[in-house]
Design an enzyme around this catalytic site. Structure first.
Site: not given
Length: 557
Positions: A198, A230, A257-259, A288, A306-309
């Site tokens: 990072d 990221t 699981c980011a973008r 998506e 897209h279940l991350g949240a």
């Protein structure tokens, strides 16, 4: 002979008429529109703090453009596309709030130009996204998805799904923010070695949470597993590509699981087919819903929509977090989720620093002829507690310049953009953390025709002018709105101006800046009246006299 300005001179300015550039946030968020379903905690918290809330979901683009005109703030999740048309329609908008982490669906550039603050809820879904990542890593290590599908198809083939432990393996974490750190803690409990990259996290910081920082070139050949955390920016788009897979260990497994877009999907499919990649866990995609059906159907891919949240806890947290930030902003406090203004929160904490910087920026800019369009400034700041405060000073300086030169009431959000369009630039801010009780600010301003240096400090809690071009004020004049500054080699003209301002009781006091040899160079007249508002006979007398001066100008703040 140069003048800061004359009474009726035409301003050479860019056209800012299409902008609603002055959007005061504190105490001005009275109404909020929520355009997507959010946890009720959001609406309840806002109403508890006397903010009116309207929830209208499922509006068409045209309906939303018409509706948004009525509100001071807009809360969205990910479905609402907050584009330039919507932003420009929201003439009363002060805040656009994304109840989630990313702001991919918000045109931040358009919002910034209009002076609208963009905020998100960066901490709300941290645990949910981290847990999903860890579940993906564990599932990949034991071929869970493939084994489950095989058994459901009526097969019993234990040997086919011989796997490996996570214990002792190396996990590369790309992005060491909130989620990356939580993943590191959890996977270390499995006995994994964690390395990471990072550019914003120093190596001495990452080692505190058990991650050895390395360059990307060092990481790829060492990783058994790679997880990505990221944002999708030009530097990270297609970060994982054919060249990366070529230098990775054979059979490396990867989780995103980011973008979507951080992994080049065609390269991933090719690596899966060749065996270079031993498995992938994907929650996000370039498009998506995703159109890469061959990738999704690959037996070594675990994929989720897209279940991350997508946990009740995360949705409750982001709703609470975003509502708390809106209330804080309305009360004149700082907010931690600001996306498009590095200086905004700092300005809430250090109003005196803002004032002296704004006033001195305006003062420095008025020393130049009106025909000078481009002015660049370098700043030296002396004082305590200055670490990472540079954006506060540079933005405040530009706010003052825009007001003085173009009569534009910009704010901490749109000022950098408007200043760039006007030809103003703060090229550098050097902070010198000396143990001064007050901030001291020195500006060096340069145009194509002239160069000036000015120095100011805070005296008795207010900005005070110390020095102009090396000429020192023996008694520091307050750097205040409407201060008049002039100089001249024509002694009679100088004395007449002083006499006029004194006779009509328009100046409270005069301060004099001296050359080292003792000769007076600059005179500051402290007045509470703009020249244009002075009696007509005074204006006429001044106009006939200042033509004999070398310089004359008045601060417009």
């Amino acid at each position: 002979m140069s003048y800061g300005h004359k009474f009726n001179s035409a301003n050479l300015v860019p056209n800012f008429s299409h902008l609603n550039v002055s959007r005061m946030i504190a105490n001005n968020i009275k109404s909020v529109l929520i355009s997507e379903p959010t946890d009720p905690i959001c609406e309840n918290f806002l109403k508890k703090h006397n903010i009116s809330v309207t929830t209208k979901t499922g509006l068409s683009k045209e309906e939303l453009i018409e509706e948004v005109k009525k509100y001071d703030a807009l809360i969205v999740r990910s479905a609402t596309k907050v584009n330039a048309d919507l932003i420009n329609a929201g003439r009363n908008l002060k805040v656009i709030a994304r109840a989630g982490v990313g702001v991919d669906n918000v045109d931040c550039e358009a919002a910034t130009t209009q002076g609208i603050l963009v905020i998100n809820a960066p901490g709300g879904n941290t645990m949910s996204a981290a847990e999903l990542t860890c579940v993906m890593l564990a599932a990949l290590s034991r071929n869970l998805a493939e084994a489950c599908a095989s058994l459901k198809a009526g097969q019993w083939d234990r040997k086919k799904f011989m796997a490996n432990e996570l214990y002792g393996k190396t996990l590369a974490i790309i992005g060491l923010g909130r989620i990356g750190r939580e993943v590191a803690h959890r996977m270390q409990a499995f006995g994994m070695t964690t390395i990471g990259y990072d550019p914003l996290v120093p190596a001495e910081e990452s080692i505190k949470f058990g991650v050895e920082s390395k360059s990307l070139e060092e990481i790829w050949p060492l990783a058994d597993y790679i997880t990505l955390h990221t944002p999708l920016i030009p530097q990270t788009r297609n970060m994982i590509n054919n060249d990366v897979f070529e230098i990775c260990r054979k059979g490396v497994k990867i989780v995103n699981c980011a973008r979507g877009g951080i992994i080049e999907e065609t390269a991933l499919l090719s690596a899966l087919k060749s065996g270079k990649c031993g498995g992938a866990g994907l929650d996000v995609y370039l498009e998506e819903p995703p159109k890469c059906t061959e990738l999704l159907q690959h037996p070594k891919v675990i994929c989720t929509p897209h279940l991350g949240a997508s946990t009740r806890e995360a949705q409750s947290r982001v709703a609470e977090e975003i509502s708390q930030q809106i209330v804080a902003l309305n009360e004149g406090k700082s907010a931690h989720g600001i996306v498009n203004s590095a200086a905004f929160s700092l300005s809430m904490v250090h109003p005196q620093w803002v004032k002296v910087s704004k006033y001195l920026g305006a003062f420095a800019s008025m020393l130049f002829p009106r025909t000078d369009k481009d002015i660049s400034i370098s700043a030296n700041v002396y004082g305590q507690d200055l670490f990472k405060k540079g954006p506060l000073f540079s933005t405040s300086i530009l706010i003052g310049m825009l007001k003085q030169r173009h009569n534009v009431d910009s704010n901490f959000i749109n000022t950098p953009t408007l200043a760039r369009d006007a030809g103003f630039e703060v090229t550098k801010v050097v902070t010198n953390p000396l143990k001064f009780d007050n901030i001291t600010l020195e500006l060096e301003a340069t145009s194509v025709s002239e160069k000036h240096t000015v120095l100011a400090t805070i005296n008795n809690g207010e900005p005070a002018l110390c020095n102009i071009d090396g000429y020192q004020f023996r008694t520091l004049p307050p750097l205040c709105p409407d201060i008049i500054i002039f100089k001249g080699t024509n002694h009679d003209a100088v004395m007449k101006v002083i006499a006029i301002l004194t006779e009509f009781q328009l100046a409270n006091s005069f301060s004099y800046a001296y050359k080292p040899e003792g000769e007076v160079a600059w005179i500051a007249a402290i007045t509470e009246t703009k020249v244009a508002d002075m009696p007509e006979e005074v204006v006429k007398e001044l106009e006939s006299t200042i033509t004999y001066l070398d310089f004359w100008a008045q601060l417009k703040l």
